[in-house]
Design a protein around this motif. Structure first.
Motif: not given
Length: 325
Positions: A251-265
């Protein structure tokens, strides 16, 4: 979950100091007070009886901790029928304690924590019903860690088990693209292990139901604003019980997004795998790709699907307080 063959029998009066004494050096306890507190204090009037083991299941998960340390989470589960119980009205009360010890054989230091668990369930609950809980410590990264996990029945003396193995505690303090461990749990958890805004009811990976489950992991050092893809793959593997890897396609699941990392990465992600799986052993793999740099990171974990699911109850653990004179 791991159920190591080197498990050793413990009594309910065992001290935490006894657990770490075999390492041959002093213990720096993660619980309040001295490290020689009782793991499971003796209970007046408890029937001692003959000693017997207490088989249980466990998993260890690691994540980025505070101040360069690593957050180590131990998830425990035990079948209700393996524990002694007390009758309380129309219910049964179960009591047990759990301990995690991480001994650094190079730095000659020990991190440990002991918690107690109380559960009251209807008497009609099957013996196979799981009681599960978790504890967490902050430990320094190391490649030379002896890990000991212990469960002791607090209702009946001389009933308990300890499993031990050597395993590294990873270092997540670098700047390269990294992934934490992949943690699995029951969906729509209202209580359980909490990490930021995510709550996960950590289940034993040896005893998963065939229905949907949650997947939690953390991405480290993916710069804010970078586009990325996530691929979650679930594939059949040969199991501990001797099952083959033949059967359905991965089973393959794919997601795309844009990083919204916190201050510590740190970028946490909680996903839902809604595909029902047949009984057997599986491997789940999470792969992250930074589409701006082309860098990738991947982590895997194996788990087993059991069709004979008898239900489970998440029970919070309460930290053991030091004894006072």
């Amino acid at each position: 979950m791991n159920r190591m063959s080197v498990g050793r029998l413990l009594a309910t009066w065992t001290f935490t100091a006894i657990l770490v004494a075999g390492f041959g050096f002093d213990a720096g306890s993660q619980v309040a007070g001295p490290s020689d507190m009782l793991v499971a204090p003796p209970i007046s009037g408890v029937d001692a009886g003959p000693a017997r083991p207490l088989p249980f299941f466990y998993d260890i998960y690691t994540f980025r901790g505070e101040g360069g340390r690593t957050a180590v989470v131990a998830a425990f589960a035990v079948q209700a029928g393996k524990l002694e119980s007390e009758r309380v009205g129309d219910n049964k009360r179960y009591r047990f304690s759990v301990t995690l010890v991480l001994a650094d054989t190079v730095l000659r230091s020990v991190t440990n924590r002991s918690d107690t668990v109380f559960a009251e369930l209807p008497r009609r609950v099957r013996d196979e019903h799981l009681l599960y809980t978790h504890i967490e410590v902050q430990a320094p990264p190391s490649h030379d860690i002896q890990q000991r996990v212990t469960m002791i029945d607090a209702t009946k003396a001389f009933v308990g088990q300890m499993y031990s193995k050597y395993t590294p505690t990873p270092d997540y303090s670098g700047t390269e693209l990294m992934l934490s461990d992949v943690a699995l749990g029951q969906p729509d958890a209202l209580t359980g292990w909490t990490r930021g805004e995510a709550t996960l009811a950590l289940l034993p990976t040896r005893l998963f139901p065939s229905s949907a489950f949650d997947v939690y992991y953390e991405i480290y050092n993916l710069p804010v604003g970078h586009p990325y893809t996530t691929e979650v793959t679930v594939e059949r593997v040969e199991g501990i019980s001797g099952g083959t890897a033949e059967g359905r396609e991965p089973v393959h699941l794919h997601f795309t997004g844009e990083s919204a990392a916190t201050a510590d990465g740190t970028l946490p992600e909680l996903r839902r795998v809604g595909t029902s799986l047949e009984e057997g052993s599986y491997r789940i793999t999470v792969t992250i790709e930074d589409l701006r740099t082309g860098k990738t990171a991947s982590r895997s974990r194996t788990f087993e699907i059991q069709n004979s699911w008898r239900g489970a109850t998440m029970v919070p653990a309460h930290q053991v307080e030091p004894r006072r004179g």
